[in-house]
Scaffold this motif. Sequence first.
Motif, short mmCIF file in Angstrom:
data_model
loop_
_atom_site.label_atom_id
_atom_site.label_comp_id
_atom_site.label_asym_id
_atom_site.label_seq_id
_atom_site.Cartn_x
_atom_site.Cartn_y
_atom_site.Cartn_z
N THR A 77 16.79 -0.72 -4.37
CA THR A 77 17.36 -0.87 -3.83
C THR A 77 18.64 -2.09 -4.02
O THR A 77 18.79 -2.35 -5.33
N GLU A 78 20.21 -1.86 -4.18
CA GLU A 78 21.07 -2.69 -4.47
C GLU A 78 21.43 -4.16 -3.26
O GLU A 78 21.60 -5.03 -4.05
N LEU A 79 20.88 -4.39 -2.22
CA LEU A 79 20.44 -5.75 -1.80
C LEU A 79 19.68 -6.47 -2.42
O LEU A 79 19.06 -7.87 -2.50
N HIS A 80 18.52 -6.05 -3.88
CA HIS A 80 17.42 -6.93 -4.40
C HIS A 80 17.05 -6.07 -5.70
O HIS A 80 17.61 -5.26 -6.52
N PRO A 81 16.93 -7.54 -6.96
CA PRO A 81 16.98 -7.33 -7.72
C PRO A 81 16.10 -6.53 -8.12
O PRO A 81 15.13 -6.07 -7.15
N PRO A 82 15.60 -5.48 -10.02
CA PRO A 82 14.73 -4.95 -9.85
C PRO A 82 13.27 -5.85 -9.50
O PRO A 82 13.09 -7.11 -10.35
N GLU A 83 12.02 -5.28 -8.99
CA GLU A 83 10.35 -5.31 -9.06
C GLU A 83 10.13 -5.23 -9.67
O GLU A 83 10.13 -3.91 -10.07
N THR A 84 8.75 -4.80 -10.01
CA THR A 84 7.34 -4.54 -10.37
C THR A 84 6.83 -4.27 -9.33
O THR A 84 6.29 -5.25 -8.99
N PHE A 85 5.84 -3.88 -9.73
CA PHE A 85 4.97 -3.06 -8.67
C PHE A 85 3.82 -2.99 -9.06
O PHE A 85 3.66 -1.84 -10.48
N SER A 86 2.27 -2.94 -8.34
CA SER A 86 0.92 -2.26 -9.65
C SER A 86 0.35 -2.06 -8.45
O SER A 86 0.94 -2.34 -6.72
N PHE A 87 -0.72 -1.44 -8.65
CA PHE A 87 -1.44 -0.39 -7.76
C PHE A 87 -2.53 0.00 -8.12
O PHE A 87 -3.29 -0.02 -9.16
N TRP A 88 -3.85 -0.27 -6.98
CA TRP A 88 -5.35 -0.56 -6.99
C TRP A 88 -5.52 0.62 -6.15
O TRP A 88 -5.40 0.97 -4.92
N ARG A 89 -5.73 1.81 -6.19
CA ARG A 89 -6.15 2.84 -4.90
C ARG A 89 -7.48 2.73 -4.80
O ARG A 89 -9.13 1.95 -5.36
N VAL A 90 -8.24 2.62 -3.12
CA VAL A 90 -9.47 1.66 -2.75
C VAL A 90 -9.40 2.41 -1.48
O VAL A 90 -9.24 3.24 -1.12
N GLU A 91 -10.75 2.31 -1.28
CA GLU A 91 -11.56 2.66 0.11
C GLU A 91 -11.54 1.51 0.84
O GLU A 91 -11.85 0.52 1.33
N ILE A 92 -10.88 2.05 1.95
CA ILE A 92 -10.59 1.17 3.11
C ILE A 92 -11.04 1.67 4.53
O ILE A 92 -11.26 2.58 5.03
N LYS A 93 -12.50 0.98 5.44
CA LYS A 93 -12.57 1.20 6.47
C LYS A 93 -12.49 0.35 7.33
O LYS A 93 -12.67 -0.99 7.96
N THR A 94 -12.48 0.75 9.04
CA THR A 94 -11.79 -0.24 9.79
C THR A 94 -13.58 0.32 10.91
O THR A 94 -13.77 -1.50 11.75
N THR A 95 -14.31 0.90 11.09
CA THR A 95 -15.32 1.03 11.85
C THR A 95 -16.63 1.61 11.14
O THR A 95 -15.93 1.81 9.09
N GLU A 96 -17.87 1.34 11.12
CA GLU A 96 -19.12 2.46 10.01
C GLU A 96 -18.65 4.11 10.17
O GLU A 96 -19.93 4.24 8.85
N ILE A 97 -17.80 4.25 10.68
CA ILE A 97 -17.90 6.27 10.67
C ILE A 97 -16.35 6.52 9.72
O ILE A 97 -15.85 7.52 9.40
#
Length: 216
Positions: A77-97
Amino acid sequence: MNPEWLTGRLCAGHGVASGTSKESPYPDGTIRMQFPVFKGLGLDLSSCYFGTLNLDFAPLEVSLTNPDHLFEKVQWTELHPPETFSFWRVEIKTTEIEVVSGWIYYPHPETKERHWQPPTTVELLAPHLSGVDPGCTISLRDQRRRIKLVDTIRLRARLLEFLKFRVLASQQTFFEADALMNRRQWLSTMFPEALQLSELDLDLVWTQARSLYTES
């Protein structure tokens, strides 16, 4: 043996990622704006909702290593200086199923001008999940075991106690030697658990040790 599930509590975010905040300069939400940029860099997040889930593990702090993706100095974006981003692949559980694949989304705070997250919180990108509201519990798991929950206060205290007799015996020469040797390299041999602490936390412990255990 599978890695354990780490369970936190969903908390309300700033509303900037999703665009729900009326004070945000990004009415479409930052995530919607960033997705095409990340896709151009090789990360397709099209299966994820245009917003983040803020998962809090307080009082424990989250330690992350070896991301799946690291994008440096991204101009999204032009509204913010350049940013650095990291990502980790994960499993997400909200219920047992209900278990889905998602990502930890980490805008590096040193490149972020505002809307920082506390060190006890991670932001998640995931498909739209039903029945999740602030206060509910969500679990995540990383098969590569790169996510650690750290009791930072206790670990700092243990490290300070570990340094005590070394500083008392060596006085200022301990800190002079430390300046010549990589601190993390030394800790990897002497007290590897402390490597979970940030540089800021290590600086605090070193400052305390100098103040408490050296002669004025």
